[in-house]
Each structure stands twice: as structure tokens, then as C-alpha cells.
Scaffold this motif. Sequence first.
Motif, mmCIF file in Angstrom:
data_model
loop_
_atom_site.group_PDB
_atom_site.id
_atom_site.type_symbol
_atom_site.label_atom_id
_atom_site.label_comp_id
_atom_site.label_asym_id
_atom_site.label_seq_id
_atom_site.Cartn_x
_atom_site.Cartn_y
_atom_site.Cartn_z
ATOM 1 N N HIS A 139 71.276 -21.733 51.475
ATOM 2 C CA HIS A 139 71.481 -20.321 51.823
ATOM 3 C C HIS A 139 72.609 -19.683 51.013
ATOM 4 O O HIS A 139 73.143 -18.638 51.405
ATOM 5 N N CYS A 176 64.280 -14.687 53.328
ATOM 6 C CA CYS A 176 65.061 -15.393 54.350
ATOM 7 C C CYS A 176 65.329 -14.402 55.489
ATOM 8 O O CYS A 176 65.836 -13.302 55.245
ATOM 9 N N HIS A 235 69.213 -13.679 55.378
ATOM 10 C CA HIS A 235 69.932 -13.180 54.198
ATOM 11 C C HIS A 235 69.064 -12.486 53.170
ATOM 12 O O HIS A 235 69.598 -11.980 52.177
ATOM 13 N N CYS A 290 68.791 -15.002 49.492
ATOM 14 C CA CYS A 290 69.520 -16.252 49.226
ATOM 15 C C CYS A 290 68.560 -17.194 48.470
ATOM 16 O O CYS A 290 67.409 -16.859 48.232
HETATM 17 ZN ZN ZN Z 1 69.256 -17.586 53.830
#
Ligand code: ZN
Length: 289
Positions: free
Chosen positions: A152, A167, A170, A173
Motif C-alpha cells: 500500500h 484500492c 488509497h 497505491c
Molecule cells: Zn492501498
Amino acid sequence: MTNLAGIELGGTKCLCVLGTSEGGIHAQREIPTTSPAETVAAIRATLAAWTFETIGIASFGPLDFDPGSPSHGEIVNTPKPGWSGTKLLPIAADRPFVIDTDVNAAALAEGLWGGAQSLDSWAYITVGTGIGVGSIVAGTPLRGLGHSEAGHLRIPHPAEDHFAGNCPFHGDCVEGMASGPAMKARTGQAGPDIDPGHPAWGFAADALAALCHNLLPSLPQRIFFGGGIPLGQAHLLPLIRARLSRSLGGYGTTGRAEPMEDYIVPSTLGAGAGPLGALALARAALKAG
Ligand code: ZN
């Protein structure tokens, strides 16, 4: 020779193995990963029929390893429905055990029986449903706030790549840009069906090379790639190596990573890294006891 049990708990299936402290495997049973209660009960039923000294549990994460924490030995905040808060310690029953992430376990197996036997520090990256990173320093899995969650890491987003990343936490990532589901979201196809010349592979290699760049200055003497995508796509590692070499730009000691063919390598244990990783944890439990 001592009999050991290993459990590799994955997102879709669970492998139970009966093996030895030398990495031999006597018996193996596959159980589908369904609800936590059903899966844990099936694992315990399998173990009840086997004779062994210690048990290693290699699980998908994230996991809480802090013995002082109320959620010690639990899977925490996983996107996998129903599994957040699942207690894995009951799997061990009353046997000595070691629990760790599936990638740390696979990384330890590379050190015992694979291509990291002569190294002090190395990383094992798996690319599949998610992207996991096991980091071993001086022979021990890296720990801190939690376990290594380097899949990540935030990475540069190439201007020419218009995929936003998937993700749920995020966006773009490493995992959001290069995991199996990310490749499916990019192309509409599963990894094995995507043409090796498809530009999506170049973008996946950008993300994975950026991950390796971020790991490399903080120690690993070699980086192993495992999981369905790298092991099934022979063209991917050369793309990563070329980008990594370019990205490092010859800085400081990073030249020691050359030739890249010896630094970025496929897992030497292949699909065996999972079950052998669980046995590596059981072996550690033997020593701890
Ligand atoms: Zn992530």
C-alpha cells in the motif's frame, strides 16, 4: 524427524499440510475459505486426524501480532466480508504455534529452502488478488506498528496512465495499480488472458518497479516475486527490472543490485512457497518451545 502442521489461510482457499521440520510434505488438504466459523471448524477437524508437534499459521492479513492488544491473533479491518475480527488462535488448539502473514511465511521459506539461503535480508512480493510484501531483516520478519504492508505504499502516478487505481483505501497505491483486480479493472480481462503486449503490463511494471525502488534503499539483498501474476507472466519481471534500473539512476550503493537478473527474481519455491511457508512458521514454533 519431527512432524509439523502448517495452515496457509488464503482469501479463496485454505491449505492444510502435514510435513516435517526439513520441509518434506506428507499430506495436504484443501478447504474452501467460506465463513470464518465454517472454515476454522474444517481446519480443526483436519488437524484432529494428524499427529504433529507444533503448528504454523500463515494467513492473509492484516493481522494483529501485538500480544498486549485485545485483538491479538485476529484478522483486522480486512475488505474480505465477514472476516474482520476473526480470531485465528483457536486453530492452534493447545499446540505451540507461530502465526504470521502468508508473505512473511513465504519469505521465511525462501530463506530455509529456497533462493535466500545465503542472504541476511530479503523481500518477497506476491502479486495476485492483492499485493503483499514480506520483509526479512537479519533472518527475522520486519515488525513495527504492524507487519509490512508495503503493497500500500504511495507511488508516483505516471501522467500518461489514466487509470485512477482501485484500492478502496488509497486509490492508486501499488496494490490499486498492479494487483489482479486492478488489471481486470484496467482491461476487462483476467491477468492470464491479457496479451503480453498490452500497455497495461507496462503500467503494472511501473508500479511494481516503484515499489522495489522504495524497498531497495532500506536493505533487501534480493527481491523475490511470487503469486499468480508474476509466475504466470514471464514478460513482467524483465519490464520491472528495466524500469527499476532506470529509476535508481546509479545512486550510491544501489549499483549492487546489478545485474538486475540476479536481484529481481521469481520465487524459487513457486507455488510451494505457501505451504512451505506455513511449515517454516511451525518450525519456528518448535524452536520457541
Ligand atoms: Zn492501498
